[in-house]
Design a protein around this motif. Structure first.
Motif, PDB file in Angstrom:
ATOM      1  N   ASP A  52       0.808  -1.221   0.000  1.00  0.00           N
ATOM      2  CA  ASP A  52       0.000   0.000   0.000  1.00  0.00           C
ATOM      3  C   ASP A  52       0.842   1.273   0.000  1.00  0.00           C
ATOM      4  O   ASP A  52       0.284   2.378   0.093  1.00  0.00           O
ATOM      5  CB  ASP A  52      -0.918   0.021   1.224  1.00  0.00           C
ATOM      6  N   ALA A  53       2.155   1.139  -0.099  1.00  0.00           N
ATOM      7  CA  ALA A  53       3.016   2.314   0.037  1.00  0.00           C
ATOM      8  C   ALA A  53       2.737   3.372  -1.030  1.00  0.00           C
ATOM      9  O   ALA A  53       2.743   4.579  -0.740  1.00  0.00           O
ATOM     10  CB  ALA A  53       4.487   1.898  -0.008  1.00  0.00           C
ATOM     11  N   LEU A  54       2.475   2.950  -2.265  1.00  0.00           N
ATOM     12  CA  LEU A  54       2.214   3.924  -3.333  1.00  0.00           C
ATOM     13  C   LEU A  54       0.917   4.682  -3.062  1.00  0.00           C
ATOM     14  O   LEU A  54       0.860   5.905  -3.241  1.00  0.00           O
ATOM     15  CB  LEU A  54       2.146   3.221  -4.683  1.00  0.00           C
ATOM     16  N   ALA A  55      -0.089   3.981  -2.611  1.00  0.00           N
ATOM     17  CA  ALA A  55      -1.363   4.643  -2.318  1.00  0.00           C
ATOM     18  C   ALA A  55      -1.217   5.605  -1.143  1.00  0.00           C
ATOM     19  O   ALA A  55      -1.800   6.706  -1.163  1.00  0.00           O
ATOM     20  CB  ALA A  55      -2.439   3.592  -2.014  1.00  0.00           C
ATOM     21  N   ILE A  56      -0.463   5.205  -0.125  1.00  0.00           N
ATOM     22  CA  ILE A  56      -0.241   6.084   1.027  1.00  0.00           C
ATOM     23  C   ILE A  56       0.505   7.339   0.587  1.00  0.00           C
ATOM     24  O   ILE A  56       0.167   8.467   0.987  1.00  0.00           O
ATOM     25  CB  ILE A  56       0.537   5.337   2.129  1.00  0.00           C
ATOM     26  N   ALA A  57       1.530   7.163  -0.253  1.00  0.00           N
ATOM     27  CA  ALA A  57       2.284   8.313  -0.751  1.00  0.00           C
ATOM     28  C   ALA A  57       1.395   9.259  -1.543  1.00  0.00           C
ATOM     29  O   ALA A  57       1.476  10.497  -1.396  1.00  0.00           O
ATOM     30  CB  ALA A  57       3.446   7.825  -1.610  1.00  0.00           C
ATOM     31  N   THR A  58       0.528   8.713  -2.382  1.00  0.00           N
ATOM     32  CA  THR A  58      -0.381   9.544  -3.170  1.00  0.00           C
ATOM     33  C   THR A  58      -1.287  10.369  -2.262  1.00  0.00           C
ATOM     34  O   THR A  58      -1.519  11.566  -2.499  1.00  0.00           O
ATOM     35  CB  THR A  58      -1.220   8.655  -4.100  1.00  0.00           C
ATOM     36  N   SER A  59      -1.793   9.751  -1.206  1.00  0.00           N
ATOM     37  CA  SER A  59      -2.663  10.454  -0.261  1.00  0.00           C
ATOM     38  C   SER A  59      -1.915  11.570   0.454  1.00  0.00           C
ATOM     39  O   SER A  59      -2.448  12.682   0.624  1.00  0.00           O
ATOM     40  CB  SER A  59      -3.224   9.456   0.746  1.00  0.00           C
TER      41      SER A  59
END
Length: 518
Positions: A52-59
Motif C-alpha cells: 500500500d506504500a504507493l497509495a499512502i504516498a499519493t494520499s
C-alpha cells in the motif's frame, strides 16, 4: 532544484525537494522500492515491502497539495524492523514463521505514531531472528523468513545485530531512515558497523506496545539514520507516554522535546565529558578503534568541551563479576522473555499456529523445517524456560535491583556523579552492556573505518566476515536516564566537525535514483 543523491539524502533534503515540487512522495517510494529490489537479492536487508506504500504516498502528496503538513516526516519513506507490529498488509514476525500471518489488534504505538506523523512505512527490515534471542550458534542478520542480511561495506560483511536490516537499509539509502529495537546492543552495534547515527533511548522513552519482546526491563525502540539530526526528528515522533506501556509513565516531562532543536556545530561548548578509561579494553584487533577514539579527544577539546580522562567506573569489577554469566543466562531477561513473549502471542487477534507460550514456540521451531533447527539451536529459549524464577519472585526483584545498581551507580551514573560530568564517551563496540541492564540511553555517531590492510576474519560458520577492510566503527555517548536531548546535541556537534560517514563508500551502492522513476 537538483535531485538529491539517495545515498546521502537527509530528511531536510527530501522535505526541501517535496516543498519545491521538484519530486513527490510517490516518486520517493518508487525510487526507494526500486533500490531495495536492486540490491536485496545480495544483501537481504528487507523482508517485505508494503503493497500500500504507493497509495499512502499519493494520499500524503494530496495533503501537501492542499497545504496540510503533519511535520518533518510528512511523506518520508522509512523502513521498520520486522518486530514492530503494523495492522496492514505486512506481517510482523521477528523473522520467524511462528508469527507469519498473525494479526495484531492494532498498530504498535510506534507504528501508529510514525503513520500519524506522515511517515510512509515502505517495508519491514530483516533482523537477527527473535532480535538475537533464540540461538547460541546463529549469525547476526539471519532469519528463516528473510535469509542472511549482509553489510554493504565489504563482501559478506557481518552487519551486526539485531537491527541488522535497519542498519543496512539506512547505510545505502534503501529508505530515508529506519527504526530498530535494542535490548543490549541491537541499535548501537549495527549503527556503528554501518557508519550511521543511532539512538538507543532510555527504557521507557519509547513505547514497546505490540513490539515482539525480549525483556520489558531492557527493550527500547530507536532510529538508525545517516545523520544525527534525522535520528532526532524520528525520536521526537516516537517518544512519549503510552497507557499500554507503564514504563513510559516514568518520563519526567509532559511534552516530548524537539530533539533536533539544538543540533548544530556549537553543541559541545562548555560540556564536561568524561572517559571511563577502565572500561576501554585493547585487543589484538581493535587497535584502529582505540587510536581513532584517542584522537577524537583533540576534536572534542577544539569544540569547546572539557575532557576528563580516567573518569573510571567506580565498581567495574563488581559489574564484570555480576555479568560474567552472560546475556544468555541472565535471570531477569529470561524471566521477562517467558512472560512477555506469551503476552505478545496472546494479544494477537489471529494466531495461525496457535502458539501461546514459550514451550509451544519451542515445539514449533523444533519441528518446522524452514526454522533450520537443530543446525541453529534454541539455547536461549531452553535456558529461559528452565529458570526457577518468575517475574513475581523475590529472587527476580533482587536480581533486577542488582542490575540497576551495576548499570548505574557502579558504572555510568557513578562516573557521571563522581566527576561531575555531563556525559561520557566510549568506543561504540564497548558501550551496550553497561547501559542495557539499567535502561540508560546511548547515542552513537561514526568515528572511522578499519584500514585496507585489515586481515579478514570469518565467523564460526564462515558465512560472514566478522572483521575486514573498511569496516566502520563508532563513538558512543552515555548520559543519565532521559538525557537524550543533551546527548543528541553533543553528537550533532561532533558529527558536524568530523563528517566521518563521508570518508568511505560502501562497496555496493544501488544505482537507481529519483531521476530513474520520475
Amino acid at each position: 532544484m537538483p535531485l538529491p543523491d539517495l545515498l546521502y539524502a537527509t530528511i531536510d533534503d527530501l522535505q526541501s525537494g517535496l516543498a519545491a515540487g521538484t519530486f513527490t512522495s510517490l516518486d520517493l517510494v518508487k525510487a526507494y522500492v526500486a533500490r531495495i529490489n536492486e540490491v536485496n537479492p545480495v544483501l537481504h536487508a528487507v523482508i517485505e515491502t508494503n503493497p500500500d506504500a504507493l497509495a499512502i504516498a499519493t494520499s500524503l502528496d494530496a495533503e501537501r497539495a492542499r497545504g496540510s503538513l503533519r511535520g518533518n516526516l510528512h511523506g518520508i519513506p522509512i523502513c521498520i524492523k520486522d518486530n514492530i507490529a503494523t495492522l496492514d498488509k505486512m506481517n510482523n514476525t521477528a523473522g520467524s514463521f511462528a508469527l507469519l500471518g498473525a494479526i495484531p489488534p492494532s498498530d504498535s504505538t510506534i507504528a501508529a505514531k510514525l503513520k500519524a506523523a506522515g511517515a510512509i512505512i515502505i517495508g519491514k527490515c530483516n533482523l537477527s531472528q527473535w532480535a538475537n534471542y533464540r540461538s547460541s550458534n546463529s549469525t547476526n542478520g539471519w532469519t528463516s523468513r528473510g535469509g542472511q542480511t549482509m553489510g554493504a561495506y565489504y563482501p559478506m560483511q557481518d552487519p551486526s545485530g539485531s537491527s541488522s536490516g535497519p542498519g543496512v537499509v539506512s547505510s545505502i539509502g534503501l529508505a530515508a531512515a529506519a527504526v530498530g529495537t535494542e535490548t543490549s546492543g541491537s541499535i548501537i552495534s549495527p549503527a556503528s558497523r554501518n557508519s550511521l547515527a543511532g539512538i538507543k533511548p532510555s527504557v521507557g522513552l519509547t513505547s514497546r506496545y505490540l513490539v515482539v519482546p525480549i525483556s520489558q526491563t531492557q527493550d527500547t525502540i530507536g532510529p538508525l539514520t545517516r545523520t544525527m539530526k534525522d535520528a532526532a526528528y524520528i525520536l521526537s515522533v516516537i517518544a512519549g507516554k503510552d497507557s499500554h506501556d507503564n514504563y513510559t509513565s516514568a518520563i519526567p516531562f509532559e511534552s516530548v522535546p524537539d530533539y533536533a532543536a539544538a543540533c548544530n556545530s556549537q553543541g559541545l561548548q562548555g560540556a564536561k565529558i568524561g572517559i571511563p578509561r577502565n572500561a576501554i579494553t585493547v585487543s589484538a584487533t581493535n587497535g584502529p578503534e582505540i587510536t581513532a577514539f584517542n584522537a577524537s579527544i583533540t576534536t572534542f577539546e577544539g569544540l569547546g568541551a572539557t575532557i576528563v580522562d580516567n573518569a573510571d567506573f567506580p565498581d567495574l569489577a563488581g559489574y564484570v563479576n555480576f555479568t560474567g554469566a552472560g546475556y544468555t543466562t541472565d535471570p531477569v531477561v529470561g524471566a521477562d522473555f517467558v512472560a512477555d513473549v506469551a503476552n505478545y502471542f496472546n494479544e494477537m487477534t489471529t494466531n495461525p499456529n496457535g502458539i501461546k507460550n514459550i514451550q509451544q514456540l519451542i515445539n514449533f521451531t523444533e519441528t518446522y523445517v524452514p526454522e533450520d533447527y537443530p543446525d541453529r539451536d534454541i539455547a536461549r529459549w531452553l535456558s529461559a524456560a528452565s529458570l526457577n524464577i518468575t517475574m513475581g519472585d523475590p529472587n527476580y526483584y533482587t536480581a533486577l535491583l542488582q542490575q540497576y545498581y551495576y548499570g548505574s551507580n557502579a558504572t555510568i551514573l557513578g562516573a557521571l556523579e563522581k566527576y561531575d560530568l555531563d556525559a561520557l564517551i566510549i568506543p561504540s563496540s564497548m558501550a551496550p552492556g553497561y547501559a542495557a541492564i539499567a535502561g540508560y540511553p546511548i547515542v552513537t555517531v561514526p568515528l572511522g573505518y578499519y584500514p585496507a590492510s585489515t586481515n579478514v576474519t570469518y565467523n564460526s560458520r564462515r558465512t560472514l566476515v566478522s572483521l575486514g577492510p573498511n569496516f566502520p566503527f563508532g563513538l558512543s555517548f552515555f548520559g543519565r536516564r532521559f538525557s537524550e536531548a543533551t546527548l543528541v546535541k553533543y553528537a550533532c556537534a561532533f558529527e558536524a566537525a568530523t563528517n566521518y560517514r563521508q570518508l568511505q563508500h560502501p562497496y555496493i551502492i544501488p544505482n537507481i535514483q529519483l531521476v530513474d522513476v520520475m
